[in-house]
Design a protein around this motif. Structure first.
Motif, PDB file in Angstrom:
ATOM      1  N   GLU A  92       1.010  -1.151  -0.015  1.00 23.02           N
ATOM      2  CA  GLU A  92       0.114  -0.075   0.049  1.00 23.02           C
ATOM      3  C   GLU A  92       0.881   1.232   0.113  1.00 23.02           C
ATOM      4  N   ASN A  93       0.320   2.252  -0.524  1.00 27.64           N
ATOM      5  CA  ASN A  93       1.105   3.439  -0.882  1.00 27.64           C
ATOM      6  C   ASN A  93       1.145   4.299   0.485  1.00 27.64           C
ATOM      7  N   TYR A  94       0.849   3.725   1.787  1.00 30.68           N
ATOM      8  CA  TYR A  94       0.653   4.542   2.892  1.00 30.68           C
ATOM      9  C   TYR A  94       2.163   4.926   3.559  1.00 30.68           C
ATOM     10  N   VAL A  95       2.399   6.153   3.934  1.00 31.64           N
ATOM     11  CA  VAL A  95       3.650   6.473   4.423  1.00 31.64           C
ATOM     12  C   VAL A  95       3.298   6.696   5.798  1.00 31.64           C
ATOM     13  N   TYR A  96       4.118   6.244   6.838  1.00 36.10           N
ATOM     14  CA  TYR A  96       3.725   6.477   8.040  1.00 36.10           C
ATOM     15  C   TYR A  96       4.520   7.945   8.379  1.00 36.10           C
ATOM     16  N   GLN A  97       4.145   8.397   9.707  1.00 35.32           N
ATOM     17  CA  GLN A  97       4.738   9.353  10.219  1.00 35.32           C
ATOM     18  C   GLN A  97       6.037   9.667  10.264  1.00 35.32           C
ATOM     19  N   ASN A  98       6.896   8.374  10.733  1.00 36.06           N
ATOM     20  CA  ASN A  98       8.404   8.499  10.613  1.00 36.06           C
ATOM     21  C   ASN A  98       8.778   8.179   9.209  1.00 36.06           C
ATOM     22  N   GLY A  99       8.058   8.343   8.276  1.00 34.09           N
ATOM     23  CA  GLY A  99       8.730   8.204   6.902  1.00 34.09           C
ATOM     24  C   GLY A  99       8.740   6.658   6.525  1.00 34.09           C
TER      25      GLY A  99
END
Lengths: 1067, 236
Positions: free
Chosen positions: A249-256
């Motif tokens: 999935e193209n989801y980027v978490y807050q820490n990158g």
């Protein structure tokens, strides 16, 4: 080694009160080993260096026992041990151990200690370094202490030594002691250099170590992926990769990170799918904090999931290296460096690359960080090939000097261009904003500048030729001559001085050469001697070269001004002249002017002005000389008179009558500095008065007719500044000064300064109606209108100012129209110069008084332009625009419709009632009074809350504001229940107080307002209580019919109310 | 001395000198008195050493060569001693001379061999001692030679390798400072004032009390000069 210990070594945080400890890490171990090798081994140390006595002992807590030092060379004294060897200076033992404190004063002894310690030497070294965090400072003195930033101590030390060597060789018979000292210094230097090398060595070593430990992070990964995306495409001849993508999935978490949180716990950052041309199946790569490795690809059971286990154990530090290993095609393309790069819309990756590099080299300086930015920006503009070369390999990202220069230049340039517009802003604005901008210390002389020219000079940038540029032959010749100056007696000095004068001293190369070879110091020193001839010779040179701004500063820095001020009292007139002329050149910047004043120079310069007779028929050489002295004095005063405090000092020293006397001179070269000084000073009111009372106007007018443009310019400028006073204006007319002023306009001169001064003088002179008459006869208007085209702003401000003044006389308004002046005036409303805008709005306002003019202004959309100037930041512009709007509304056809057509215009003008400036308020009230004539507009401004705002202003004591405020209130009463509202807002009682004012105009408008307000019974009661009847009755007796009528009307209203009241009571 | 005859002779001398100097009667009279005071060895003749003493004391001319050269310039007839006319005329030029007088005097002083030209060798001789601080690496003689070349370039207008009186005059007209370019042989303003003051105060009499105060003054001058120079050198 100080730098390494401070930065690279890993210290534990100091918790137990004293200094921190070195951690037991492999990095530190390595560092210690290097230091140990240096201390123990011969490693290039000479025996002398070993014996060099430290400036301060290295002291630390040791584990060694006194008994350990049992060998020869040590004396045991109970629990303490001292070495036999002592320092030659104060007989201190070089090694001392008492209790568990060990002090060592030389490298040799330190080496001994390490030997004695045997296998525990590491412990000792560690303790030593822990307790002496900056050992270099201890050993070689505080001057070598480790500092942050640029460390020049070695260079300075080196310079010092070379200087001393020179000195020593010159004084060959000097004592031995000096030589020894020198030897010691040399030793210190060489040791310092060795320590520095050690330091460097260790730093490099630790950097390598640190980089090995650096772990991947999301930014690095993103950076690499973005770079690789650019070199991927379908064509295998042009691209290195088929594609590279993130997996999942193209989801980027807050820490990158892109990996699922539970995988992040294992250090995974994200997963990549890479398709190479020569590998059949896509590569599935895990980017972990420890590096890149292949995983087993998509899971068969769960879609969208990966098999996270690693099939092989290879971990790569870089993605590129990894793909290279897997795909020969990729490796080939990379090495060929010839393939296309896709244009990217996302430029952020450059930043990512830069940061990525920063992390690789923690120790890189900040400036390099900038370079990366510049470099990467630059890269996007470069051709495709270049980009390919630099990015994937990343080897080219080294800092290069060229970029550094470029970036610095850029910064400077942008800085400069930032400043320029502010400089051009009007003076009014500058003085206001300055006070906040400048630090307190600088404020002393800040307001005292009367010309902006000097300001610019402050910022003169030092232009130095590049260090390695070829020096001109003059440089060497000048150096030779300066050598004679330094080393010769007066005869040689005089020869050298005369010879120096043969150079072209107006050339910058020569000027700077004299400074650079140290000639300025000598020249200024010569002024301190008793040799008149040397002084004359030196001053002749200083006079010439001080035309250069950098030299001026250098002279002031070397204390030359003080000496020259002293010379001003000398017997020799030649000397006085030269000193004054040089001061005139040097005192072109603020600090120099202050110095002259503080050392009593102003007084002495004023004394120079006192010469016997100016224009006697027979002039002896001596008299001519004293006139020359006066001329030079005037020149110097001219320069000095640019500071306010200097003007004051000059006045106190009695300069004005002396200047008045010199003004009678017939020689231009005398008149120019004298008038220049007067012109500079005339901005001070005290001078303005004195110039008139000392009868100088006559001479100024006379010199206006001179043939010298510069002199004319200064005369006109002096009149410009003085003519604020009515008497002065009258005098100018009486002496026939108006004709030459107008004559200057028609002379068709190109000298803009002259034009500015002349038009300025005309402006100020035309404040007097009698002068306006004369200008009319001279047809000044036609010429002024002609000057509205193609002139710089300095001229325009004055031209427009003059037109504004002249247009107060009705026939002139027509004249301006006939000369075609309206249209250029209206065009100037779009300008930005605030001083100009103030004048233009005034002039347009005056012209608008004439209905015929108004038609043109309206056609040109001038009212809209005026209205938009209400938004200007400058209060003077606001006020002036508001004033100009009044006649426009009065005289325009369909004024109400016109005003309504300005979107937001009414709201804007009502909001200006919040201004704090009285002039703005008065002007806006006047405008509102005019606007309110139109009922519809009145309704709109009532909606915008004009009533409470006007009511709030009623407490003012300013008569001008009162007058227009009352007028506005009177007009605003005509709508709805505004009368009641004014009563509720308590505007009535203050208005009654206006009747006590002495200004007839205030009375008239107030009476009108009261009459309007009295139509409301409540208001009548308030008025009556405030005691309105008595003053009103007095005003009924006024000769002004308007005032009579409204007063009577008001009283009538009050009376009627009383009658009605009575009637009601009795009926 | 005070005999009637003596006074008459003096009057006569004063009248004669009045014609050929720019001094006034009183000054000439004072100078004549001064002259007779100076002549200690032989009446009416001022010897070289005595004159040198005077130059050194009042006019601050200290260079040995130049003191002798000034003596020669004063001594028109080359008799080896100065007559009263020589002395008064010479001092008159010192105190009150025109530029032309000064040019002539300086030129005579610099022209060591009296051949009406200043040659390179003469310049070298005159400038030899003017480099106070011997620079380190270079040969001092070389430096002086270069200095001579600089002067030559400025003065030798006709480029014949030597300086004639017209050359010298032209150079001085161009730059007044060149007048004493080869060494000090004229008194400066301060010295002149001191000397005139001294003449007037003592009536030309050379009393011991006066000499003390004057020599003190000179000492002070010298010290000040020295100080000035020290200051100068210290900073380099």
């Amino acid at each position: 080694m100080g730098q390494t210990l401070q930065r690279a070594a890993q210290w534990t945080t100091a918790t137990d009160g004293h200094s921190g400890k070195l951690e037991f890490s492999s990095l530190n171990e390595d560092l210690l080993n290097t230091v140990l090798n240096f201390a123990e081994g011969p490693s290039g140390k000479s025996p002398e260096e070993g014996k060099l006595v430290f400036k301060k002992p290295l002291t630390w807590t040791t584990a060694l026992k006194p008994s350990a030092f049992s060998g020869s060379g040590y004396i045991e004294k109970g629990t303490s041990v001292v070495s036999e060897a002592t320092s030659p200076k104060d007989a201190c033992p070089l090694l001392e151990l008492s209790g568990n404190k060990l002090s060592v004063l030389s490298l040799e002894q330190a080496e001994n200690v390490l030997r004695v310690a045997g296998d525990r030497k590491m412990v000792e070294l560690r303790a030593c370094l822990e307790e002496n965090k900056d050992p270099v400072a201890n050993m070689l003195g505080d001057r070598f202490a480790t500092v942050d930033g640029a460390d020049n101590s070695i260079f300075r030390y080196h310079e010092e030594i070379t200087k001393e060597i020179e000195l020593l060789s010159k004084q060959s018979d000097e004592s031995e002691e000096k030589k020894r000292e020198l030897e010691e210094k040399k030793l210190v230097l060489s040791l310092r250099l060795k320590l520095l090398r050690l330091d460097e060595h260790m730093l490099n070593a630790s950097i390598i170590k640190i980089t090995n430990d650096v772990r991947l992070n999301p930014k690095i990964v993103d950076g690499e992926v973005t770079v690789l995306k650019q070199v991927s495409g379908e064509d295998n001849n042009r691209y290195a990769l088929q594609f590279i993508n993130y997996f999942g999935e193209n989801y980027v978490y807050q820490n990158g990170c892109r990996a699922q949180p539970w995988r992040q716990l294992n250090g995974d950052i994200c997963y990549l799918v890479i398709k190479c041309f020569d590998v059949d199946h896509p590569l599935y790569v895990t980017a972990n904090t420890s590096g890149y490795y292949l995983n087993k690809g998509p899971s068969k059971e769960k879609s969208g999931q990966l098999e996270y286990e690693r099939p092989d154990s290879d971990t790569y530090r870089e993605l590129v290296t990894m793909i290279k290993a897997k795909s020969p095609h990729f490796a080939e393309m990379i090495s060929k460096q010839e393939f296309n790069v896709k244009q990217t819309k996302d430029r952020d990756f450059h930043l990512a690359v830069a940061q990525d590099d920063d992390q690789d080299l923690e120790t890189t300086a900040r400036s390099e960080h900038h370079q990366h930015h510049y470099q990467s920006k630059e890269q996007t503009q470069q051709g495709d090939k270049d980009r390919k070369k630099t990015q994937p390999t990343r080897t080219k990202l080294e800092p290069s000097l060229k970029w550094k220069n470029l970036s610095l230049d850029d910064e400077q340039r942008s800085h400069k261009s930032d400043r320029k517009p502010t400089k051009k802003a009007s003076n009014i604005h500058e003085t206001r904003s300055r006070s906040t901008k400048t630090p307190l210390a600088e404020q002393e002389d800040h307001f005292s500048e009367s010309s902006t020219e000097s300001e610019e000079e402050e910022e003169a940038i030092e232009r130095r030729p590049e260090a390695n540029a070829d020096l001109p032959s003059e440089y060497w010749q000048i150096q030779k001559l300066v050598k004679y100056l330094k080393g010769g007696n007066q005869t040689a000095t005089i020869i050298a001085l005369c010879s120096l004068r043969d150079f072209n001293l107006t050339q910058e190369t020569c000027q700077l050469a004299i400074r650079d070879v140290g000639g300025l110091e000598v020249l200024i020193n010569l002024l301190d001697t008793d040799e008149v001839k040397c002084k004359i010779g030196a001053l002749k040179i200083l006079k010439e070269i001080s035309r250069n701004t950098q030299i001026r500063r250098a002279i002031a820095d070397l204390g030359g001004l003080q000496t020259m001020v002293k010379i001003l009292r000398d017997q020799d007139k030649d000397l006085k002249c030269l000193a004054a002329e040089t001061i005139a050149n040097v005192a072109k910047f603020r600090r120099a002017r202050r110095t002259v004043r503080q050392h009593g120079g102003i007084k002495r310069l004023v004394h120079l002005l006192d010469c016997v007779k100016l224009n006697s028929t027979v002039m002896t050489p001596e008299m001519e000389m004293s006139v020359e002295v006066a001329r030079c004095g005037a020149l110097a005063l001219w320069s000095c008179s640019k500071s306010k405090k200097n003007k004051e000092a000059m006045r106190k020293a009695g300069a004005i009558p002396l200047l008045a006397k010199l003004l009678k001179s017939e020689h231009e070269n005398m008149l120019i500095p004298v008038v220049g000084t007067l012109q500079e000073c005339a901005s001070e009111p005290s001078y303005g008065l004195a110039i008139r009372t000392e009868g100088m106007i006559e001479d100024l007018v006379k010199n206006l007719k001179s043939s010298n443009q510069e002199l004319q310019m200064h005369c006109a400028a002096a009149i410009f500044k003085c003519a604020e006073e009515k008497e002065t204006r009258d005098l100018v007319r009486q002496y026939g000064g108006l004709d030459p002023l107008v004559g200057l306009l028609s002379s068709g001169t190109d000298d803009k300064q002259l034009l500015a001064a002349a038009t300025g003088a005309i402006w100020k002179c035309s404040i007097s109606p009698e002068n306006v008459q004369r200008f009319q006869e001279l047809k000044a208007i036609d010429m002024l209108v002609g000057l509205l085209h193609n002139q710089p702003e300095e001229v325009l401000v004055n031209v427009v100012g003059a037109l504004g003044e002249l247009a107060k006389d009705p026939p002139n308004r027509m004249a301006i129209r006939k000369a075609g002046g309206i249209s250029p005036l209206v065009n100037l409303l779009t300008g930005t110069n605030q001083a100009l805008l103030v004048n233009v709005t005034r002039a347009v306002g005056q012209c608008a008084e004439e209905p015929d003019n108004m038609i043109i202004i309206d056609k040109l959309d001038g009212v809209r332009l005026l209205w938009s100037l209400l938004k200007n930041q400058n209060r003077d512009v606001q006020a002036s625009a508001a004033w100009a709007i009044c006649p426009c509304i009065e005289n325009a056809k369909d004024a109400g419709e016109m005003v309504r057509s300005f979107v937001g215009g009414l709201e804007l003008i009502v909001s200006l009632l919040k201004s704090e400036d009285k002039e703005v308020l008065a002007a806006v009230c006047a405008a509102i009074a005019n606007i309110a004539k139109d009922e519809e507009n009145l309704a709109v401004i009532t909606d915008h809350g004009v009533v409470p705002m006007l009511a709030k202003l009623t407490h003012t004591t300013d008569d001008k504001l009162r007058r227009h405020l009352a007028e506005a209130i009177a007009r605003c009463c005509n709508w709805g229940n505004n009368r009641i509202s004014f009563g509720k807002e308590r505007a009535v009682a203050p208005l009654v107080r206006y009747l006590k004012s002495k200004d007839e105009n205030v009375h008239r408008s107030t009476a009108r307002a009261l009459f309007q307000l009295s139509k409301n019974p409540e208001n009548c009661i308030t008025m009556h209580e405030a005691g309105v009847v008595k003053p009103l009755i007095k005003m009924v007796g006024s000769r002004d019919e308007d005032l009579q009528e409204s007063s009577a009307g008001c009283i009538g209203n009050i009376r009627r109310l009383a009658l009605a009241n009575e009637k009601a009571r009795y009926s | 001395m005070a005999s009637k005859h003596g006074r008459q002779a003096k009057e006569q001398a004063v009248t004669n000198l009045l014609k050929c100097t720019r001094l006034d009667r009183e000054e000439i009279s004072l100078l004549i008195d001064r002259f007779s005071d100076l002549c200690q060895k032989e009446e009416g003749k001022l010897h070289r050493l005595e004159f040198r003493d005077e130059l050194n004391r009042f006019f601050n001319i200290t260079d040995d060569i130049l003191m002798d050269r000034v003596f020669r310039a004063f001594d028109k007839k080359s008799s080896g001693t100065l007559k009263v006319e020589d002395y008064v005329q010479g001092i008159g030029k010192f105190l009150n001379g025109t530029i032309e007088d000064h040019v002539q005097l300086c030129f005579d002083a610099y022209d060591l061999n009296n051949d009406n030209y200043i040659s390179r060798e003469e310049m070298f001789q005159l400038l030899k001692s003017c480099l106070v601080k011997a620079p380190t690496e270079e040969d001092p003689d070389e430096l002086v030679k270069e200095l001579v070349e600089i002067v030559m370039k400025k003065m030798d207008k006709d480029h014949d390798g030597r300086v004639s009186l017209p050359d010298f005059r032209a150079a001085v007209e161009e730059e007044k400072l060149m007048l004493e370019a080869l060494g000090k042989c004229l008194p400066d303003e301060k010295c002149k004032l001191t000397f005139q003051e001294m003449l007037r105060m003592s009536g030309g009499r050379y009393s011991s009390a006066n000499s003390v105060s004057i020599s003190e003054q000179r000492d002070k001058n010298a010290r000040r000069n020295q100080k000035g120079h020290q200051q100068k050198t210290m900073i380099f």
